[in-house]
Design a protein around this motif. Structure first.
Motif, short mmCIF file in Angstrom:
data_model
loop_
_atom_site.label_atom_id
_atom_site.label_comp_id
_atom_site.label_asym_id
_atom_site.label_seq_id
_atom_site.Cartn_x
_atom_site.Cartn_y
_atom_site.Cartn_z
N THR A 24 -64.59 -37.76 47.47
CA THR A 24 -65.72 -38.23 46.66
C THR A 24 -67.00 -37.66 47.23
O THR A 24 -67.21 -37.70 48.45
CB THR A 24 -65.78 -39.77 46.64
N TYR B 88 -71.35 -37.34 46.87
CA TYR B 88 -72.47 -38.14 46.38
C TYR B 88 -73.79 -37.38 46.45
O TYR B 88 -73.97 -36.50 47.28
CB TYR B 88 -72.60 -39.42 47.20
N SER C 162 -78.21 -38.41 45.18
CA SER C 162 -79.08 -39.42 44.56
C SER C 162 -80.46 -38.83 44.29
O SER C 162 -80.93 -37.95 45.02
CB SER C 162 -79.19 -40.66 45.44
N SER D 191 -77.61 -42.60 41.11
CA SER D 191 -76.57 -42.04 41.97
C SER D 191 -75.71 -41.08 41.16
O SER D 191 -75.39 -41.34 40.00
CB SER D 191 -75.70 -43.15 42.58
N TYR D 192 -75.35 -39.98 41.80
CA TYR D 192 -74.54 -38.93 41.18
C TYR D 192 -73.26 -38.79 42.02
O TYR D 192 -73.34 -38.59 43.23
CB TYR D 192 -75.31 -37.62 41.16
N MET D 193 -72.12 -38.89 41.39
CA MET D 193 -70.86 -38.89 42.11
C MET D 193 -69.83 -38.00 41.42
O MET D 193 -69.72 -38.00 40.19
CB MET D 193 -70.31 -40.32 42.21
N ARG E 174 -65.72 -37.22 41.76
CA ARG E 174 -64.42 -37.55 42.35
C ARG E 174 -63.51 -36.33 42.21
O ARG E 174 -63.39 -35.76 41.12
CB ARG E 174 -63.79 -38.75 41.65
N LYS F 164 -72.89 -46.58 33.66
CA LYS F 164 -72.37 -45.31 34.16
C LYS F 164 -72.21 -44.33 33.00
O LYS F 164 -71.74 -44.70 31.93
CB LYS F 164 -71.03 -45.51 34.86
#
Length: 282
Positions: free
Chosen positions: A152, A154, A156, A161-163, A165, A181
């Protein structure tokens, strides 16, 4: 009576720090150097425990260096996990589980100064590595081929927040005020930190457009895939994907335009409006 009360207090404190059921180490234990060589290019050094002819590594310390989450599922079960890896050890037992498969560690885990230690040969194998060398004079142990399971990534900006996976390869954005989201399909494939780097970068244009760039680069070949997203008032207005780039591409140009590159073209974008001003074939 005072000494008796102090002894009881010490026992209670140790029961909080150290789970019951694990083998407690004694004064004959000592620390030796452990060198860890990782597939992602890192080399790290820590001290580890040597007891009764067996070298032990800190379960949670090595697990976190491998990008694994860690914790106690109950009073007798310690776990390291990510999408691709799950390691379970039980207090008072030599039998562990690695991705659902039973493995004999050879020795029970040891608790020592509030840490849990397991035989380093078992833990190295569980992390897809191996014990490559043991110095008989110093006791130093060298472990090679260890994998990093970070899955994951990350970033910001302005509270958002930007994620990403690894299992999906898409960008998930979380609104800090509503918790809503929003997922943007990217389809990034083969995300593994053992061979690739993945970075998120943020840049504001002079007219307050937000450019989010994601670089997924192959450390061995040097080529990279570039994903560029342009946002206006937190809404996505432009997206581009260019694969197999060998040279750096400057998106925000000195003339005030935005240049988005894909596999066939370069689009010249007007700052502020986001309108396409021109399209240039690559």
């Amino acid at each position: 009576m005072k000494n008796w009360k102090n002894a009881v207090a010490d026992i209670c404190m140790m029961s909080v720090l150290l789970p019951l059921g694990a083998q407690k180490s004694d004064a004959a234990s000592k620390y030796v150097e452990l060198e860890m060589q990782w597939e992602d290019g890192r080399t790290t050094h820590i001290e580890t425990l040597h007891k009764d002819g067996v070298t032990y590594g800190s379960l949670f310390s090595l697990g976190s260096k491998a990008g694994l989450l860690w914790g106690m599922e109950n009073d007798n079960m310690a776990v390291l996990w990510r999408d691709q890896k799950r390691i379970v050890v039980n207090m008072g037992s030599r039998i562990a589980e690695v991705n659902g498969r039973e493995v004999n560690m050879g020795r029970e885990l040891v608790r020592y100064i509030s840490h849990l230690y397991v035989p380093i040969r078992f833990l190295a194998t569980a992390l897809d590595g191996e014990v490559a060398n043991r110095d008989t004079k110093t006791g130093k142990v060298t472990v090679t081929g260890l994998n990093n399971y970070t899955d994951t990534f990350y970033g910001s900006m302005m509270g958002y927040s930007y994620m990403i996976r690894a299992a999906k390869g898409d960008l998930e954005i979380t609104n800090p005020y509503t918790g809503q989201k929003n997922s943007i399909p990217l389809g990034i494939k083969d995300i593994t930190v053992n061979t690739h780097d993945l970075t998120l970068n943020f840049k504001w244009t002079p007219k307050n457009l937000l450019i989010v760039t994601i670089e997924h680069s192959n450390r061995k070949t040097g080529d990279y895939d570039l994903y560029a997203l342009v946002f206006k008032n937190q809404g996505l207005i432009r997206k581009s994907v260019a694969q197999g780039l060998m040279e750096q591409h400057e998106i925000l140009k000195s003339d005030g335009t935005i240049q988005l590159i894909d596999n066939k073209n370069i689009r010249i974008i007007d700052d502020g409006s986001g309108n396409v001003l021109d399209i240039i074939a690559r």
